[in-house]
Design an enzyme around this catalytic site. Structure first.
Site, PDB file in Angstrom:
ATOM      1  N   ASP A   1     -39.612 -22.069 -27.882  1.00 51.27           N
ATOM      2  CA  ASP A   1     -41.269 -21.605 -27.493  1.00 51.27           C
ATOM      3  C   ASP A   1     -41.907 -22.794 -27.101  1.00 51.27           C
ATOM      4  O   ASP A   1     -42.770 -22.654 -26.199  1.00 51.27           O
ATOM      5  CB  ASP A   1     -41.906 -21.342 -29.019  1.00 51.27           C
ATOM      6  CG  ASP A   1     -41.082 -19.879 -29.536  1.00 51.27           C
ATOM      7  OD1 ASP A   1     -40.257 -19.445 -28.757  1.00 51.27           O
ATOM      8  OD2 ASP A   1     -41.434 -19.560 -30.784  1.00 51.27           O
TER       9      ASP A   1
ATOM     10  N   TYR B   1     -41.540 -23.167 -23.270  1.00 47.66           N
ATOM     11  CA  TYR B   1     -42.028 -22.059 -22.702  1.00 47.66           C
ATOM     12  C   TYR B   1     -43.714 -22.305 -22.440  1.00 47.66           C
ATOM     13  O   TYR B   1     -44.298 -22.067 -21.746  1.00 47.66           O
ATOM     14  CB  TYR B   1     -41.664 -20.729 -23.611  1.00 47.66           C
ATOM     15  CG  TYR B   1     -42.366 -19.709 -23.050  1.00 47.66           C
ATOM     16  CD1 TYR B   1     -41.912 -18.942 -21.919  1.00 47.66           C
ATOM     17  CD2 TYR B   1     -43.741 -19.246 -23.290  1.00 47.66           C
ATOM     18  CE1 TYR B   1     -42.529 -17.637 -21.407  1.00 47.66           C
ATOM     19  CE2 TYR B   1     -44.500 -18.125 -22.705  1.00 47.66           C
ATOM     20  CZ  TYR B   1     -43.840 -17.278 -21.905  1.00 47.66           C
ATOM     21  OH  TYR B   1     -44.344 -16.007 -21.309  1.00 47.66           O
ATOM     22  N   ASP B   2     -44.073 -22.692 -23.628  1.00 45.09           N
ATOM     23  CA  ASP B   2     -45.615 -23.022 -23.716  1.00 45.09           C
ATOM     24  C   ASP B   2     -46.015 -24.139 -22.931  1.00 45.09           C
ATOM     25  O   ASP B   2     -47.034 -23.930 -21.991  1.00 45.09           O
ATOM     26  CB  ASP B   2     -45.930 -23.398 -25.080  1.00 45.09           C
ATOM     27  CG  ASP B   2     -46.076 -22.354 -26.239  1.00 45.09           C
ATOM     28  OD1 ASP B   2     -45.926 -21.346 -25.720  1.00 45.09           O
ATOM     29  OD2 ASP B   2     -45.987 -22.602 -27.479  1.00 45.09           O
TER      30      ASP B   2
ATOM     31  N   LEU C   1     -41.115  18.296 -23.299  1.00 45.52           N
ATOM     32  CA  LEU C   1     -39.878  18.411 -23.981  1.00 45.52           C
ATOM     33  C   LEU C   1     -39.783  19.423 -24.809  1.00 45.52           C
ATOM     34  O   LEU C   1     -40.597  19.464 -25.871  1.00 45.52           O
ATOM     35  CB  LEU C   1     -39.280  16.997 -24.791  1.00 45.52           C
ATOM     36  CG  LEU C   1     -38.681  15.982 -24.001  1.00 45.52           C
ATOM     37  CD1 LEU C   1     -38.743  14.718 -25.024  1.00 45.52           C
ATOM     38  CD2 LEU C   1     -37.310  16.318 -23.592  1.00 45.52           C
TER      39      LEU C   1
ATOM     40  N   GLU D   1     -30.542   9.481 -26.764  1.00 41.26           N
ATOM     41  CA  GLU D   1     -31.356   8.209 -27.164  1.00 41.26           C
ATOM     42  C   GLU D   1     -32.267   8.616 -28.202  1.00 41.26           C
ATOM     43  O   GLU D   1     -32.494   9.907 -28.406  1.00 41.26           O
ATOM     44  CB  GLU D   1     -32.021   7.745 -25.829  1.00 41.26           C
ATOM     45  CG  GLU D   1     -33.014   8.792 -25.282  1.00 41.26           C
ATOM     46  CD  GLU D   1     -33.421   8.642 -23.662  1.00 41.26           C
ATOM     47  OE1 GLU D   1     -32.593   8.092 -23.047  1.00 41.26           O
ATOM     48  OE2 GLU D   1     -34.451   8.906 -23.400  1.00 41.26           O
TER      49      GLU D   1
ATOM     50  N   LYS E   1     -35.716   9.167 -29.899  1.00 42.98           N
ATOM     51  CA  LYS E   1     -37.226   9.724 -29.567  1.00 42.98           C
ATOM     52  C   LYS E   1     -38.406   8.859 -30.236  1.00 42.98           C
ATOM     53  O   LYS E   1     -38.437   9.078 -31.453  1.00 42.98           O
ATOM     54  CB  LYS E   1     -37.224  11.236 -29.794  1.00 42.98           C
ATOM     55  CG  LYS E   1     -38.503  11.587 -29.141  1.00 42.98           C
ATOM     56  CD  LYS E   1     -38.678  13.067 -29.433  1.00 42.98           C
ATOM     57  CE  LYS E   1     -39.887  13.851 -28.771  1.00 42.98           C
ATOM     58  NZ  LYS E   1     -41.299  13.382 -29.336  1.00 42.98           N
TER      59      LYS E   1
ATOM     60  N   ARG F   1     -50.077  10.018 -20.671  1.00 42.20           N
ATOM     61  CA  ARG F   1     -49.720  11.381 -20.297  1.00 42.20           C
ATOM     62  C   ARG F   1     -50.555  12.199 -20.013  1.00 42.20           C
ATOM     63  O   ARG F   1     -50.580  12.819 -18.978  1.00 42.20           O
ATOM     64  CB  ARG F   1     -48.474  11.815 -21.150  1.00 42.20           C
ATOM     65  CG  ARG F   1     -48.035  13.021 -20.899  1.00 42.20           C
ATOM     66  CD  ARG F   1     -46.678  13.514 -21.748  1.00 42.20           C
ATOM     67  NE  ARG F   1     -46.167  14.778 -21.293  1.00 42.20           N
ATOM     68  CZ  ARG F   1     -46.898  15.970 -21.708  1.00 42.20           C
ATOM     69  NH1 ARG F   1     -47.864  15.982 -22.641  1.00 42.20           N
ATOM     70  NH2 ARG F   1     -46.392  16.821 -21.282  1.00 42.20           N
TER      71      ARG F   1
HETATM   72  O1  D41 Z   1     -38.597   8.502 -26.748  1.00 45.96           O
HETATM   73  C1  D41 Z   1     -39.438   9.635 -26.319  1.00 45.96           C
HETATM   74  N1  D41 Z   1     -40.523   9.744 -27.048  1.00 45.96           N
HETATM   75  C2  D41 Z   1     -38.907  10.471 -25.131  1.00 45.96           C
HETATM   76  C3  D41 Z   1     -39.823  11.007 -24.660  1.00 45.96           C
HETATM   77  C4  D41 Z   1     -37.746  10.117 -24.357  1.00 45.96           C
HETATM   78  N2  D41 Z   1     -36.809   9.195 -24.968  1.00 45.96           N
HETATM   79  N3  D41 Z   1     -37.377  10.871 -23.247  1.00 45.96           N
HETATM   80  C5  D41 Z   1     -38.137  11.570 -22.847  1.00 45.96           C
HETATM   81  N4  D41 Z   1     -37.931  12.343 -21.617  1.00 45.96           N
HETATM   82  C6  D41 Z   1     -38.642  13.377 -21.145  1.00 45.96           C
HETATM   83  C7  D41 Z   1     -38.201  14.031 -19.838  1.00 45.96           C
HETATM   84  C8  D41 Z   1     -36.610  14.458 -20.058  1.00 45.96           C
HETATM   85  C9  D41 Z   1     -39.256  15.113 -19.776  1.00 45.96           C
HETATM   86  C10 D41 Z   1     -38.258  13.071 -18.742  1.00 45.96           C
HETATM   87  C11 D41 Z   1     -39.518  11.779 -23.392  1.00 45.96           C
HETATM   88  C12 D41 Z   1     -40.372  12.605 -22.586  1.00 45.96           C
HETATM   89  N5  D41 Z   1     -39.911  13.425 -21.397  1.00 45.96           N
HETATM   90  C13 D41 Z   1     -41.570  12.960 -23.160  1.00 45.96           C
HETATM   91  N6  D41 Z   1     -42.656  12.254 -23.519  1.00 45.96           N
HETATM   92  C14 D41 Z   1     -43.795  12.996 -23.808  1.00 45.96           C
HETATM   93  C15 D41 Z   1     -43.491  14.058 -23.313  1.00 45.96           C
HETATM   94  C16 D41 Z   1     -42.525  14.020 -22.788  1.00 45.96           C
END
Ligand code: D41
Length: 673
Positions: A34, A37-38, A84, A114, A116, A137
């Site tokens: 650190d 870096y600083d 989604l 993945e 969400k 968004r």
């Molecule tokens: O992690 C999320 N919140 C997330 C949101 C994600 N991992 N993938 C996403 N992929 C999409 C698409 C497939 C439509 C490109 C999303 C969202 N949409 C999304 N987040 C908010 C509205 C839509």
């Protein structure tokens, strides 16, 4: 340095710093300290101050926030941000899988899975590798301009790194706050008397929509990229997996939990696996997103209304539920803190039945206006204690307000709120049975009476079986009583009795520390032991007199005074003394060569722990502090020393490696004995 030289140095500094940011924030694998870096950042800042014409908005120095904007402007996304579709159970996942298999006429489909993130979706626009705008968004077509705020997020690269940077790219991702960041933020808010956030998502939303980015800069926001919108570039991106890999190469953080999955069963298993680990993740997630990996297949599938047919969010059960507060009573914690607890009508929150939730303290109850009989949102996040989030005011019927008890419900001692504190405390100290168990554990601990083998489990066992009530009772135990306990043989019983006998001869400072007086740690106990030679003399001291002792302010002085006014405490001390508790004078050796020297320890030592080294130094009359300053005499460094080592070099303070230090220590000990 002339302008041209400065221009070159600024350019290379920016590249070096961006590269280190990437290693730190994206790869989680920094290669410099650190302090180093600083130093680089400081050099760049100095050059930019000296040559303001070299200033650029995307310079790594520009993350501190700028003057507030008057309102958030609207920004249209180049490619709309779709929504989604959701699935809430396995049947809906099966239907999703069947639908796309039929449409594509294939046997099996490869997905990218993945987490969400439960944050806020944002769109980052880069032109020729430079961040030019960031927007929420919004309705999917038009969002709000939050560029000034997003610039302050360390994880968002202001310039893309690596090769083949696209001419234009929209990066889609989520702004989140980690659990740790959320806790720290709310603590800070609480201290300042500012608004407490209900959950990390709200905190992230509030921070991202600030008009003043200097506030946002103080908020622990993180960012994870999960896709792209518009893309004009040379690298061909043929699968979602490819996209994530390439985004990472360009310096954008992506989830470490992303994975390629063949077929539905693999997807369901991934959902279960992550679900089990959900509470261990650093941030909130509310489901798993599955995306058809192949971009050609994605295009073939297309969209329905405003959501792609090729992706779905399989949601986890929510961590918040609604229930009714049946009663509010209080719990007495380790330091006597009285915590109000809501007794709830049992409710299942994400698989766990909840019957109690913490209300933290009286200020929180008032802020949230929680009353007995209210309908409330309760939240269970990670491993933390469930809490009441908010009241549904529209549903309020007949309710009663909570009143803080004036005496401890467990021991009857006074309940007092000290100035400047959020909590009320039971003044019973070690005579309150709720505080008792923790107090006994503290009494026996290594730095206090150092009673070997008397840990938490045994203390609970001894108090629950009624063999002991107070720390004084420990010295009444005999081997017949002890061997009667579960999982206790005659051997361990004898060992414990020996450890107890040994602990009776101690030092005054250890004894004072062992009493567990609020705010009296090792250092304060030592100061008291240096000033006074008996319990009676401390007991007689006025608050004003106690305040004259180094490091003791009015609050701590009050705590000490108060402790010795409680009859229960004096009784226990008398009992201990009558059992043969004795102390030898603190063994400060005035003649030691270390006397009066100031030491700082950093890194891992091999031959002894840092605490042991500290104790030895203190015994020899030296002071051990946590920060390196001009007054420090020596910095002792072990393995992987931290920034304190750098600081020592910077200030020209003598550093000692372990073997040199051990050698000096032995010499000094010999000389002093
Ligand atoms: O992690 C999320 N919140 C997330 C949101 C994600 N991992 N993938 C996403 N992929 C999409 C698409 C497939 C439509 C490109 C999303 C969202 N949409 C999304 N987040 C908010 C509205 C839509």
């Amino acid at each position: 340095m002339n302008l041209e030289q400065a221009r070159q140095r600024v350019h290379s500094l920016r590249q070096i710093i961006n590269q280190h940011n990437y290693r730190y924030y994206v790869l989680d694998d920094p290669t410099i300290s650190d302090a180093e870096y600083d130093k680089l950042l400081r050099e760049l800042l100095d050059l930019e101050t000296e040559f303001p014409q070299l200033m650029e908005p995307n310079s790594p120095t520009q993350r501190v926030g700028v003057k507030p904007v008057s309102a958030l402007k609207e920004v249209a996304h180049i490619v709309p941000m779709l929504s989604l579709a959701n699935a809430f159970d396995e049947a809906e996942m099966q239907a999703f899988y069947k639908r796309i298999r039929d449409k594509l006429s294939v046997d099996s489909i490869v997905f990218a899975g993945e987490t969400k993130f439960d944050g806020l979706a944002v769109n980052l626009l880069y032109h020729d590798g430079m961040l030019v705008s960031a927007a929420t968004r919004g309705d999917g077509y038009v969002g709000e301009d939050v560029t000034h705020n997003v610039r302050t997020i360390s994880q968002v690269p202001l310039c893309l790194l690596g090769d083949a940077v696209p001419t234009s790219i929209e990066v889609r991702g989520e702004v989140v706050i980690t659990h740790a960041g959320f806790e720290a933020l709310n603590n800070k808010q609480r201290e300042k008397g500012d608004k407490i956030f209900a959950n990390p998502r709200n905190a992230a939303a509030g921070s991202l929509r600030q008009l003043d980015s200097r506030i946002t800069a103080e908020r622990p926001l993180s960012f994870f990229a999960y896709g792209i919108g518009d893309y004009k570039g040379r690298v061909e991106l043929t699968s979602h997996t490819d996209i994530l890999k390439q985004l990472k190469r360009w310096g954008l953080p992506v989830s470490t939990e992303s994975i390629k999955l063949a077929g539905l069963d693999a997807c369901l298993k991934y959902y279960d696996d992550i679900g089990k680990r959900r509470s261990e993740l650093a941030y909130d997630i509310d489901g798993i997103v599955f995306k058809v990996d192949d971009v050609q297949q994605q295009q073939a599938l297309g969209f329905v209304s405003r959501a792609p047919r090729w992706a779905i969010a399989y949601k986890f059960p929510p961590l918040e539920e609604i229930t009714q507060v049946l009663d509010i009573d209080v719990q007495v914690g380790r330091t006597g803190a009285i915590t109000p607890v809501a007794r709830l009508s049992p409710v299942n929150v994400a698989g766990v039945t909840i019957t109690n939730a913490t209300l933290h303290n009286i200020d929180e109850i008032q802020r949230k206006d929680v009353r007995i009989g209210d309908w409330v949102y309760v939240r269970r996040a990670g491993d933390v204690i469930p809490e009441v989030v908010s009241v549904i005011k529209d549903r309020r019927g007949k309710v009663t307000e909570f009143v803080m008890p004036e005496t401890c419900p467990v021991c009857g001692a006074d309940v007092i709120r000290q100035d400047g504190e959020a909590v009320y405390r039971c003044m019973g100290g070690i005579s309150c049975s709720a505080q008792n168990i923790q107090a006994i554990i503290h009494f026996a601990s290594r730095k206090a009476m150092n009673i070997d083998g008397l840990g938490e489990k045994l203390v609970v066992q001894l108090t629950e079986s009624g063999l002991i009530n107070t720390v004084a009772d420990l010295y009444l135990l005999d081997s017949t009583q002890l061997s009667g306990l579960d999982r206790m043989g005659t051997k361990s019983a004898d060992n414990l009795l020996q450890a107890l006998a040994k602990s009776k001869s101690t030092t005054f400072e250890r004894f004072i520390y062992a009493l567990g007086i609020r705010d009296v740690g090792e250092a304060t106990a030592r100061s008291l032991a240096r000033r006074y030679d008996s319990i009676e003399s401390i007991q007689k001291a006025s608050i004003e007199e106690l305040e004259t002792i180094p490091d003791i302010g009015p609050i701590v002085a009050g705590n000490i005074h108060n402790f010795f006014q409680q009859k229960h405490n004096l009784e226990i001390i008398q009992q201990l003394l009558s059992k043969g508790m004795r102390w030898v004078p603190a063994n400060t050796k005035e003649s030691s060569v270390f006397n009066g020297m100031s030491f700082v320890l950093t890194g891992t030592l091999e031959k002894l722990t840092r605490d042991e080294a500290k104790q030895k130094l203190i015994d020899l009359g030296a002071k051990v502090t946590g920060t390196v300053s001009k007054k420090t005499n020596y910095v002792v460094f072990g393995d992987s020393p931290g920034s304190k080592y750098d600081k020592a070099l910077e200030l020209g303070i003598e550093t000692l490696d372990e073997s040199t230090f051990m050698h000096m220590l032995e010499k000094a000990e010999e000389q002093a004995s």
